[in-house]
Design an enzyme around this catalytic site. Structure first.
Site, PDB file in Angstrom:
ATOM      1  N   GLU A  18      43.445 -40.608  10.557  1.00 34.83           N
ATOM      2  CA  GLU A  18      44.635 -40.612  11.413  1.00 34.83           C
ATOM      3  C   GLU A  18      44.586 -39.610  12.561  1.00 34.83           C
ATOM      4  OE1 GLU A  18      46.014 -42.526   7.593  1.00 34.83           O
ATOM      5  OE2 GLU A  18      44.644 -40.917   8.178  1.00 34.83           O
ATOM      6  N   GLY A  31      45.821 -45.948   5.523  1.00 30.62           N
ATOM      7  CA  GLY A  31      46.762 -46.521   4.575  1.00 30.62           C
ATOM      8  C   GLY A  31      46.089 -47.156   3.379  1.00 30.62           C
ATOM      9  N   GLU A  83      45.425 -44.307   1.066  1.00 25.31           N
ATOM     10  CA  GLU A  83      46.728 -43.903   0.544  1.00 25.31           C
ATOM     11  C   GLU A  83      47.222 -44.885  -0.515  1.00 25.31           C
ATOM     12  OE1 GLU A  83      49.011 -41.569   4.038  1.00 25.31           O
ATOM     13  OE2 GLU A  83      48.242 -43.537   4.629  1.00 25.31           O
ATOM     14  N   ALA A 120      46.166 -49.268   8.021  1.00 22.45           N
ATOM     15  CA  ALA A 120      47.373 -49.961   8.455  1.00 22.45           C
ATOM     16  C   ALA A 120      47.063 -50.809   9.685  1.00 22.45           C
ATOM     17  CB  ALA A 120      48.475 -48.951   8.771  1.00 22.45           C
TER      18      ALA A 120
END
Length: 255
Positions: A135, A112, A115, A66
């Site tokens: 993370e 992300g 994911e 992200a």
């Protein structure tokens, strides 16, 4: 529709969405998430498209994560809203789309990015791919479904190891644990993914749509009953008539 951060190509019943932010290793920001979501809506309503490939531009990165700059100053309320909106707008949408979405993971798939790949129905990877959920090094946990989808794919123990250690794993290890289906040289990744998509596109879209819904419920108490229901429903649909007729007539079906 014109897109700023993605490229969209449609050909021979296959669509390819390419995340195109090479200057930031294709990091996911709000606009990119919105554009991928819009492209999926467009493809969902396009009856010519039977399968979708999601990849990143270049050879270095699928999606490196992200875009941290966008949420570095968020408080709890805004962070929860970010995660919830991302799931609703994109990640859950991919998982529940009625058309198969195949991730062609070229290079880094971190945070992300991993994911995003995990929300796809199938994952192919390049030999140079590196996958991980870093993370906890930021004092966070995955917020786009990583703690939920990873254990289902690789088992709770391996998922915990990846999440707690924040280590990246190479493509071959990802294949060993079931995180990706196949691994190819970077120059062959997209063509091999397109081969799979073309094979899928020959089959019944009605049956595939039902199969996606049923397999998504495979770890719930509704799975078996849903399979039975869908199996029966398909007997009254035209694809079943064509498929059975083609088999009995010893020809290829035309779905």
């Amino acid at each position: 529709m014109t897109y700023e951060n993605i490229l969209l190509k449609k050909e021979n019943k296959i669509a390819v969405i390419t995340i195109n932010r090479p200057e930031s290793l294709n990091a996911l920001n709000a606009l990119t998430i919105k554009e991928i979501s819009s492209a999926l809506d467009e493809l969902q309503s396009d009856h010519e498209v039977r399968a979708i490939i999601l990849t990143g531009s270049g050879e270095k990165s699928f999606v490196a994560g992200a875009d941290i700059k966008e949420f570095s100053n968020f408080n709890q309320e805004k962070a929860e809203e970010l995660a919830r909106n991302g799931q609703n707008i994109l990640f859950d949408k991919i998982e529940n789309l009625s058309k198969p979405v195949i991730a062609a993971v070229n290079g880094f798939a971190l945070g992300g990015g991993l994911e995003l790949a995990m929300s796809c129905h199938i994952r192919y990877a390049s030999e140079n791919a590196k996958l991980g959920l870093p993370e906890v090094t930021l004092g966070l946990i995955p917020g786009y479904g990583g703690t939920q989808r990873l254990p289902k794919l690789v088992g709770k123990g391996i998922a915990n190891e990846m999440i707690f250690s924040a280590k990246m794993i190479p493509a071959q290890r990802a294949k060993e644990i079931g995180l990706v289906n196949e691994v190819f040289p970077i120059g062959e990744l997209l063509s091999k993914t397109e081969e799979l998509a073309k094979t899928i596109a020959l089959n019944s879209p009605m049956a595939i749509s039902k199969a996606i819904k049923a397999t998504n419920l495979s770890d719930t108490d509704k799975g078996f009953e849903t399979e039975i229901k869908f199996f029966g429903e398909l007997f009254d649909m035209e694809d079943k008539q064509e498929g059975v007729s083609a088999f009995l007539e010893k020809r290829k079906p035309n779905f």
